[in-house]
Motif scaffolding. Sequence first.
Motif, PDB file in Angstrom:
ATOM      1  N   ARG A   1      29.218  38.221  48.920  1.00 44.10           N
ATOM      2  CA  ARG A   1      30.012  37.434  49.870  1.00 44.10           C
ATOM      3  C   ARG A   1      31.472  37.293  49.454  1.00 44.10           C
ATOM      4  O   ARG A   1      32.333  37.049  50.299  1.00 44.10           O
ATOM      5  CB  ARG A   1      29.415  36.029  50.035  1.00 44.10           C
ATOM      6  N   VAL A   2      31.752  37.405  48.159  1.00 39.94           N
ATOM      7  CA  VAL A   2      33.115  37.129  47.687  1.00 39.94           C
ATOM      8  C   VAL A   2      33.803  38.365  47.117  1.00 39.94           C
ATOM      9  O   VAL A   2      34.908  38.252  46.577  1.00 39.94           O
ATOM     10  CB  VAL A   2      33.125  36.000  46.627  1.00 39.94           C
ATOM     11  N   ASP A   3      33.185  39.549  47.243  1.00 40.66           N
ATOM     12  CA  ASP A   3      33.741  40.736  46.584  1.00 40.66           C
ATOM     13  C   ASP A   3      35.178  41.027  46.995  1.00 40.66           C
ATOM     14  O   ASP A   3      36.029  41.335  46.153  1.00 40.66           O
ATOM     15  CB  ASP A   3      32.851  41.967  46.832  1.00 40.66           C
ATOM     16  N   ALA A   4      35.498  40.896  48.286  1.00 40.70           N
ATOM     17  CA  ALA A   4      36.861  41.170  48.744  1.00 40.70           C
ATOM     18  C   ALA A   4      37.850  40.104  48.284  1.00 40.70           C
ATOM     19  O   ALA A   4      39.048  40.372  48.136  1.00 40.70           O
ATOM     20  CB  ALA A   4      36.890  41.291  50.263  1.00 40.70           C
ATOM     21  N   LEU A   5      37.347  38.888  48.038  1.00 38.40           N
ATOM     22  CA  LEU A   5      38.224  37.800  47.599  1.00 38.40           C
ATOM     23  C   LEU A   5      38.602  37.916  46.130  1.00 38.40           C
ATOM     24  O   LEU A   5      39.641  37.382  45.714  1.00 38.40           O
ATOM     25  CB  LEU A   5      37.542  36.448  47.825  1.00 38.40           C
ATOM     26  N   LEU A   6      37.780  38.588  45.341  1.00 36.96           N
ATOM     27  CA  LEU A   6      38.032  38.655  43.899  1.00 36.96           C
ATOM     28  C   LEU A   6      39.423  39.200  43.574  1.00 36.96           C
ATOM     29  O   LEU A   6      40.120  38.637  42.730  1.00 36.96           O
ATOM     30  CB  LEU A   6      36.948  39.476  43.205  1.00 36.96           C
ATOM     31  N   PRO A   7      39.877  40.308  44.199  1.00 30.09           N
ATOM     32  CA  PRO A   7      41.247  40.744  43.932  1.00 30.09           C
ATOM     33  C   PRO A   7      42.295  40.024  44.774  1.00 30.09           C
ATOM     34  O   PRO A   7      43.425  39.798  44.310  1.00 30.09           O
ATOM     35  CB  PRO A   7      41.214  42.244  44.275  1.00 30.09           C
ATOM     36  N   VAL A   8      41.950  39.655  46.008  1.00 24.05           N
ATOM     37  CA  VAL A   8      42.963  39.119  46.930  1.00 24.05           C
ATOM     38  C   VAL A   8      43.474  37.754  46.480  1.00 24.05           C
ATOM     39  O   VAL A   8      44.682  37.471  46.579  1.00 24.05           O
ATOM     40  CB  VAL A   8      42.411  39.048  48.366  1.00 24.05           C
ATOM     41  N   LEU A   9      42.593  36.893  45.976  1.00 21.16           N
ATOM     42  CA  LEU A   9      43.032  35.547  45.572  1.00 21.16           C
ATOM     43  C   LEU A   9      44.096  35.591  44.473  1.00 21.16           C
ATOM     44  O   LEU A   9      45.181  35.004  44.632  1.00 21.16           O
ATOM     45  CB  LEU A   9      41.840  34.718  45.132  1.00 21.16           C
TER      46      LEU A   9
END
Length: 274
Positions: free
Chosen positions: A257-265
């Motif tokens: 659920r959070v894979d795309a957020l890991l780099p973007v944040l």
Amino acid sequence: MLKQRVITAVLLLAVLLPALFYPSIEPFAALTLLLIAAASWEWARLNGCGPRLSLSFGAGMALAMALFWLLGGLSLALRPLWLVVGAAWVLLSVAMLGRGVGGWSLWPAGLRLWGGLFLIACAWLALVQARQAGLTFLLSVLTLVWMADIAAYFGGRALGRRKLAPTISPGKSWEGAISGLVGVALLAAGWLVVQGGEGDSLYARLWQLGPLPAVLALVFLVAMSVVGDLVESLVKRSAGVKDSSALLPGHGGVLDRVDALLPVLPLAMMLTTL
């Protein structure tokens, strides 16, 4: 399956939304710390650790981040860290995606395990500091990732012809990725029109850098959201599993659920604190 996904989503929102909108950050930070601990447990499992050792890594992540929080670490200016993490994600994306699924197991086991845990910890720090920067700022970062994912899904289904990374994630297409970028561009434009180009959102802060830098930054963030998804898919394929875990019925695991957020944040924090 659909009913299961809906029930899980409703329960998560029922817990997360009150914490997200609470005036102080403590409930949100504590709740998301539990999720990051779960993601750390999943990461250890994906990298060959046994049940007890994986649980130890999850608990260790929670304790380490809680101690950092109690010692006042969340109030520190972490600009150097965001630069390091941003560079790490860019280099990691080139190296990992270039070597493919088979290349992941060739990396030293310790580097894979501890490097991933470090990036997961940094994502939590970026998440909480984004909330400290303001609810509007955090929501604008989250909606960028969500819009990129939703627009890519529907654009890919309708127009997808050319596979983006067939050996890693066969369902992704170049048309879907471009659709995600278009969706984010429309979201950013609408947000800026409503706010008049001002405010605390990610889009307003990037716009203050100038139109061209703002556009390039958005393209970069959307691309890195795709990278986060692909990197997690690559690791799961190397481990021979479909989902990072079954913690979220109908949705897989926390990392799913959070894979795309890991780099973007952390990259969003980097771009807005330089």
